[in-house]
Design a protein around this motif. Sequence first.
Motif, short mmCIF file in Angstrom:
data_model
loop_
_atom_site.label_atom_id
_atom_site.label_comp_id
_atom_site.label_asym_id
_atom_site.label_seq_id
_atom_site.Cartn_x
_atom_site.Cartn_y
_atom_site.Cartn_z
N TRP A 67 -0.66 -9.75 -16.10
CA TRP A 67 -1.25 -9.09 -17.26
C TRP A 67 -0.72 -7.67 -17.35
CZ3 TRP A 67 -3.78 -9.96 -12.70
CH2 TRP A 67 -4.34 -8.86 -12.06
N LEU A 68 -0.74 -7.15 -18.54
CA LEU A 68 -0.18 -5.84 -18.84
C LEU A 68 -0.83 -4.76 -17.98
CD1 LEU A 68 0.55 -4.59 -22.42
CD2 LEU A 68 -0.66 -3.11 -20.83
N GLY A 69 -0.01 -4.00 -17.26
CA GLY A 69 -0.52 -2.91 -16.43
C GLY A 69 -1.24 -3.38 -15.18
N GLY A 70 -1.05 -4.65 -14.77
CA GLY A 70 -1.78 -5.18 -13.63
C GLY A 70 -1.12 -4.94 -12.29
N GLY A 71 0.05 -4.32 -12.29
CA GLY A 71 0.73 -4.02 -11.04
C GLY A 71 0.41 -2.62 -10.56
N ASN A 72 1.45 -1.88 -10.18
CA ASN A 72 1.23 -0.55 -9.62
C ASN A 72 0.65 0.44 -10.64
OD1 ASN A 72 2.26 -1.56 -7.28
ND2 ASN A 72 4.22 -0.50 -7.40
N THR A 73 0.87 0.21 -11.93
CA THR A 73 0.31 1.12 -12.93
C THR A 73 -1.21 1.19 -12.84
OG1 THR A 73 2.16 0.68 -14.43
CG2 THR A 73 0.17 1.60 -15.40
N ARG A 75 -2.83 0.52 -10.02
CA ARG A 75 -3.16 0.54 -8.59
C ARG A 75 -2.66 1.83 -7.94
NH1 ARG A 75 -4.24 -4.67 -6.50
NH2 ARG A 75 -4.16 -6.27 -8.11
N ASN A 76 -2.93 2.95 -8.55
CA ASN A 76 -2.45 4.22 -7.99
C ASN A 76 -3.54 5.27 -8.08
OD1 ASN A 76 -1.88 6.02 -10.53
ND2 ASN A 76 -1.08 3.99 -11.03
N THR A 77 -3.22 6.47 -7.65
CA THR A 77 -4.20 7.55 -7.64
C THR A 77 -3.93 8.60 -8.72
OG1 THR A 77 -2.91 8.58 -5.86
CG2 THR A 77 -4.82 7.28 -5.22
N THR A 78 -3.09 8.29 -9.67
CA THR A 78 -2.91 8.98 -10.97
C THR A 78 -2.43 10.43 -10.86
OG1 THR A 78 -5.19 9.82 -11.28
CG2 THR A 78 -4.76 7.53 -11.89
N ILE A 79 -1.81 10.82 -9.77
CA ILE A 79 -1.37 12.21 -9.62
C ILE A 79 -0.11 12.45 -10.44
CG2 ILE A 79 -0.54 13.95 -7.98
CD1 ILE A 79 -2.20 12.51 -5.83
N ASN A 302 5.74 -5.80 3.33
CA ASN A 302 4.78 -6.83 2.92
C ASN A 302 4.58 -6.78 1.41
OD1 ASN A 302 1.93 -5.35 2.36
ND2 ASN A 302 3.04 -4.28 3.97
N TYR A 303 3.98 -7.84 0.89
CA TYR A 303 3.69 -7.95 -0.54
C TYR A 303 2.18 -8.05 -0.77
CZ TYR A 303 8.59 -8.59 -1.83
OH TYR A 303 9.93 -8.40 -2.06
N THR A 304 1.41 -7.36 0.02
CA THR A 304 -0.04 -7.46 -0.04
C THR A 304 -0.62 -6.48 -1.05
OG1 THR A 304 -0.11 -8.11 2.28
CG2 THR A 304 -2.16 -7.34 1.33
N GLN A 305 -1.56 -6.95 -1.87
CA GLN A 305 -2.25 -6.08 -2.81
C GLN A 305 -3.72 -5.89 -2.41
OE1 GLN A 305 -1.02 -8.17 -6.53
NE2 GLN A 305 -0.22 -6.20 -7.13
N ARG A 306 -3.96 -5.99 -1.12
CA ARG A 306 -5.31 -5.80 -0.58
C ARG A 306 -5.36 -4.55 0.29
NH1 ARG A 306 -4.15 -11.11 0.70
NH2 ARG A 306 -3.92 -10.55 2.89
N GLY A 307 -6.56 -4.09 0.56
CA GLY A 307 -6.75 -2.99 1.49
C GLY A 307 -6.91 -3.51 2.90
N TRP A 335 -7.93 -0.88 -2.67
CA TRP A 335 -6.89 -1.74 -3.23
C TRP A 335 -5.53 -1.38 -2.64
CZ3 TRP A 335 -9.18 2.32 -5.71
CH2 TRP A 335 -8.37 3.37 -6.11
N GLY A 336 -4.54 -2.20 -2.96
CA GLY A 336 -3.17 -1.94 -2.54
C GLY A 336 -2.21 -2.24 -3.66
#
Length: 415
Positions: A67-73, A75-79, A302-307, A335-336
């Motif tokens: 889905w749109l924006g479901g990757g790193n966009t 999943r970040n801290t917006t700095i 790794n390809y993990t999107q978990r903490g 999250w990761g």
Amino acid sequence: MKRYSAFAIAREALRHHTGWDRAWGSPEPKKSYDVIIVGAGGHGLATAYYLGRNHGITNVAVLEKGWLGGGNTGRNTTIIRSNYLRDPSAAIYEKSRSLYETLSQDLNYNIMFSPRGVLMLGQTQHEVRAYKRTAHANALQGIETSWVGPERVKELCPIINIDGPRYPVLGGLWQARAGTARHDAVAWGYARACSDMGMDIIQKCEVTGIQREGGKVTGVETNRGTIGTKKLCIVVAGHSGVLADMAGFRLPVESVALQALVSEPIKPAMDIVVMANTVHGYMSQSDKGEMVIGGGADGFNNYTQRGSFQHIEETIRALVETFPIISRLKMLRQWGGIVDMTGDRSPIISRTPVEGIFINCGWGTGGFKAIPGSGWATAEMVARGAPGDLAAPFSLDRFREGRMIDESVAAAVAH
């Protein structure tokens, strides 16, 4: 596209909000496009937007396997900051920071840009020397930063403990016009503008193969059929190596997880972003009151999107000494994201060995802040067939020629 405004809100309120259009369309793929962009994250959508706005190319498809924006966009801290040492890095990040300042007006979509300032703590003599050097370099680059002492650090962030027993705060590199933005809104605003220009944003469309003929790209194979194109731009962050393998070339990148977390909401406690690189933790407070906390990338591929519990322990333990207040907080969520790292911790914006294929990757842990500048530079490269001044230093050739842009050392941290 219906323009958002206070008048539009009042009008729709009178008719029970029945007149709002969808922000972007959901079309079926066409047989071919002038340009196909793989990856509907911030960088991919920004590339599409500036292709249309700056170069008049609108027969564009943006393909997204999820889905749109479901990757790193998302999943970040917006700095957002541009206080880098190397000239090529400073140029593209400052371009991006300056575009962020007016992005809400340009897109007619509130991205919630907050120029609250970013403070990078100097907690060792080595860091003090490095950040003073960066401040001088930024002055030559036309970027407004300054070195501030511990008293000024305490004024900027009253909750900080500047007398930590292991790593006292000796000062900091301060960029007043840096800050944060709402990560989802950046993707949504670009998507809405792209859709309004007639571009197709196609979600749940996974690329399964890349077609070539005579050393040139001719199209992509997807789970929704084959789509033809003469120009393909790969913007898929941590999965860049997978797509490059489909195209028949290799990339000097590795994928690792970058984790972050937020606390339960509390009353306003800090109104700036603080990065403590010696202990490798950084923190800001969101508009909802959560303390947004991040640290270093995982030390293994790794390809993990978990903490993970290990990350919680390492990051919070590092920050508690500098911010004692957070020892009393509960974690709300974690999250990761899968980030793509190059050897010099600088991005790749480049043509590839396959004619017609371009790539934007390698942003590592600092991709969000670069979205507008990255899209601007990548769109210029795709439209003209060759990189412009912003993108040229970040070509794939630099790894063969040995002209690294080593931000892992220069910036003290790759974020």
